[in-house]
Design a protein around this motif. Sequence first.
Motif, PDB file in Angstrom:
ATOM      1  N   LEU A  21      -2.863   5.487   6.468  1.00 16.38           N
ATOM      2  CA  LEU A  21      -3.382   5.421   5.105  1.00 16.38           C
ATOM      3  C   LEU A  21      -2.634   4.383   4.270  1.00 16.38           C
ATOM      4  O   LEU A  21      -3.235   3.636   3.489  1.00 16.38           O
ATOM      5  CB  LEU A  21      -3.267   6.799   4.449  1.00 16.38           C
ATOM      6  CG  LEU A  21      -4.212   7.876   4.996  1.00 16.38           C
ATOM      7  CD1 LEU A  21      -3.851   9.240   4.406  1.00 16.38           C
ATOM      8  CD2 LEU A  21      -5.660   7.522   4.690  1.00 16.38           C
TER       9      LEU A  21
ATOM     10  N   VAL B  43      -2.865   5.491  -2.669  1.00 16.37           N
ATOM     11  CA  VAL B  43      -3.826   6.529  -2.290  1.00 16.37           C
ATOM     12  C   VAL B  43      -3.053   7.842  -2.221  1.00 16.37           C
ATOM     13  O   VAL B  43      -1.896   7.874  -1.824  1.00 16.37           O
ATOM     14  CB  VAL B  43      -4.509   6.225  -0.933  1.00 16.37           C
ATOM     15  CG1 VAL B  43      -5.328   4.954  -1.025  1.00 16.37           C
ATOM     16  CG2 VAL B  43      -3.487   6.092   0.183  1.00 16.37           C
TER      17      VAL B  43
ATOM     18  N   ALA C 180       0.897   5.487   0.371  1.00 18.09           N
ATOM     19  CA  ALA C 180       0.274   6.777   0.652  1.00 18.09           C
ATOM     20  C   ALA C 180       1.166   7.845   0.031  1.00 18.09           C
ATOM     21  O   ALA C 180       2.318   8.003   0.443  1.00 18.09           O
ATOM     22  CB  ALA C 180       0.116   6.991   2.144  1.00 18.09           C
TER      23      ALA C 180
ATOM     24  N   GLN D 125      -6.034  -3.230   1.314  1.00 24.79           N
ATOM     25  CA  GLN D 125      -6.829  -3.269   0.086  1.00 24.79           C
ATOM     26  C   GLN D 125      -6.177  -4.195  -0.930  1.00 24.79           C
ATOM     27  O   GLN D 125      -6.862  -4.979  -1.615  1.00 24.79           O
ATOM     28  CB  GLN D 125      -6.973  -1.858  -0.505  1.00 24.79           C
ATOM     29  CG  GLN D 125      -7.861  -0.924   0.304  1.00 24.79           C
ATOM     30  CD  GLN D 125      -8.020   0.422  -0.379  1.00 24.79           C
ATOM     31  OE1 GLN D 125      -8.133   0.499  -1.621  1.00 24.79           O
ATOM     32  NE2 GLN D 125      -8.031   1.490   0.407  1.00 24.79           N
TER      33      GLN D 125
ATOM     34  N   THR E 220      -1.601  -0.879  -4.078  1.00 19.54           N
ATOM     35  CA  THR E 220      -2.704   0.090  -4.062  1.00 19.54           C
ATOM     36  C   THR E 220      -2.131   1.437  -3.646  1.00 19.54           C
ATOM     37  O   THR E 220      -1.402   1.539  -2.644  1.00 19.54           O
ATOM     38  CB  THR E 220      -3.787  -0.323  -3.075  1.00 19.54           C
ATOM     39  OG1 THR E 220      -4.318  -1.602  -3.458  1.00 19.54           O
ATOM     40  CG2 THR E 220      -4.907   0.700  -3.047  1.00 19.54           C
TER      41      THR E 220
ATOM     42  N   GLY F  15       0.838  -1.184   0.000  1.00 21.74           N
ATOM     43  CA  GLY F  15       0.000   0.000   0.000  1.00 21.74           C
ATOM     44  C   GLY F  15       0.876   1.238   0.000  1.00 21.74           C
ATOM     45  O   GLY F  15       1.912   1.277   0.683  1.00 21.74           O
TER      46      GLY F  15
ATOM     47  N   ALA G 120      -4.155   0.985   2.643  1.00 20.28           N
ATOM     48  CA  ALA G 120      -3.993   0.676   1.214  1.00 20.28           C
ATOM     49  C   ALA G 120      -3.384  -0.711   1.033  1.00 20.28           C
ATOM     50  O   ALA G 120      -3.733  -1.446   0.090  1.00 20.28           O
ATOM     51  CB  ALA G 120      -3.116   1.735   0.553  1.00 20.28           C
TER      52      ALA G 120
END
Length: 478
Positions: free
Chosen positions: A457, A476, A439, A464, A474, A437, A461
């Motif tokens: 965050l 974000v 951020a 996810q 992922t 993930g 992610a």
Amino acid sequence: MTSVAGDRRMDAAPSAATPNFEDLYENAPCGYLVTAADGTITAANTTFTRMLGHSRSELLGRTFQSMLTVGSKMFHETRFLPVLHLRGRVDEIALSLQCADGSTLPTLVNGVYLEESGEVRIAVFDSTERRDYERELLEARRAAEASEAQVSILQRASTAFTLADTEQALTAALAESVREAFAASFTAILLYDDAGILQVATGTHPLVSYIHAGLDTPSTEAVRLNEVVTVSGLDELRARFPHLEPAFIENRLETAIASPLTDKGQPIGVISSFFRRTREFDPPLLELLETLTQQASHVLARIRLQNQLALMALHDQLTGLANRQLLQIRLNQAIAAAERSGRPLAVVFLDLDGFKVVNDSCGHAIGDSVLRQVSARLRSSVRTSDTIGRYGGDEFVILCEDTDADAVTHVTDRILASVKEPLEGVPAEYPISASIGVALLDPGAETAVTTDGILGLADAAMYQSKNAGKDRTTVVVV
């Protein structure tokens, strides 16, 4: 009758005690001579002839000045005669006389000038013992001054060593102390790096290229023998280190000395000094060098221990990566830098897929090996300026400053590919992959961001990616 005889004995006593003035003159406890107005010796007593080893006939007719050494002749002209004629006498003038056998006799001379006749009467005293005594006093004074200077150097060095909190500060203080103590042309401190190669920590070492080429030098011999090594002159250099002669000639060097730095008896570096003149290293000077070396070695060991403890406090013991505490510090710094510069920051949160199965099925030793291997692959997948940390268990965080969405995608693609490569000791039926993930902080968005917030965050992610099938990324944007 008795009274008359007694009177006669009393009359005879003074006659028997009458001094022999000629003997007193000839054998006086000092040399005595008389010179005419032009300096020619007209009379000299036996003591003076014995002092110089000349016969009386050899002395008479010569000038007193001709009996002096070259330096004393000049002093006779510029000091002895002017004072004699000005004051009519001189006292305790130090002059050296040439003896018949070629030796030199140090003397103290008194003189009286008789203005009416121009005659000079001179008394000469042998000052050999006094000169030797004064020389001994001078040598003792010099030794005391040298000892005082060495103590002063040790005191200043001790203070500087105590205040040093880094290897750079310590080696600089040590080099300065050695330069002051030895008045060296070049002084350098070399320390072993992680690869076991001597590297210059401070100063100038004219032979460092020879060291890196694997050739013997006084420095390498000092650490090999674990003792002080000296080279006193080019002749000794040619006999022991002939291959170093071109470097010595190029740098106009004559002498070298090297002393090892040790920790628990093992060499960790070396102090090296070079001189453009021939130097003798007396025992007090060598003792001073040994003391400086020991003090510096103890302080260096302390600094390294403190650094090691600091490293352990901020790094994961298994992987050597930054731990959670250091990640927090670096992330705070990275966020502040991104907000100042307006450049993006990517926080990558990574979790290993399949790690629990490997750890449970193959054992914790294999699990630890997997974490170490993955850590090495992460290092090779990112820039050296990026911070990699083990957040806990099989979770890792990577801080990529000045990295936008396209750049971080390339980074995570490399990570995903490298993590999926076969791992040593892990059976093929237990594949390992990564869920990532990201951020991405865009400072232009003017969104207030905290360390915990951006980590949360990135962590969300990552989940996810894991929920979407794993082995993916992922992103974000904050």
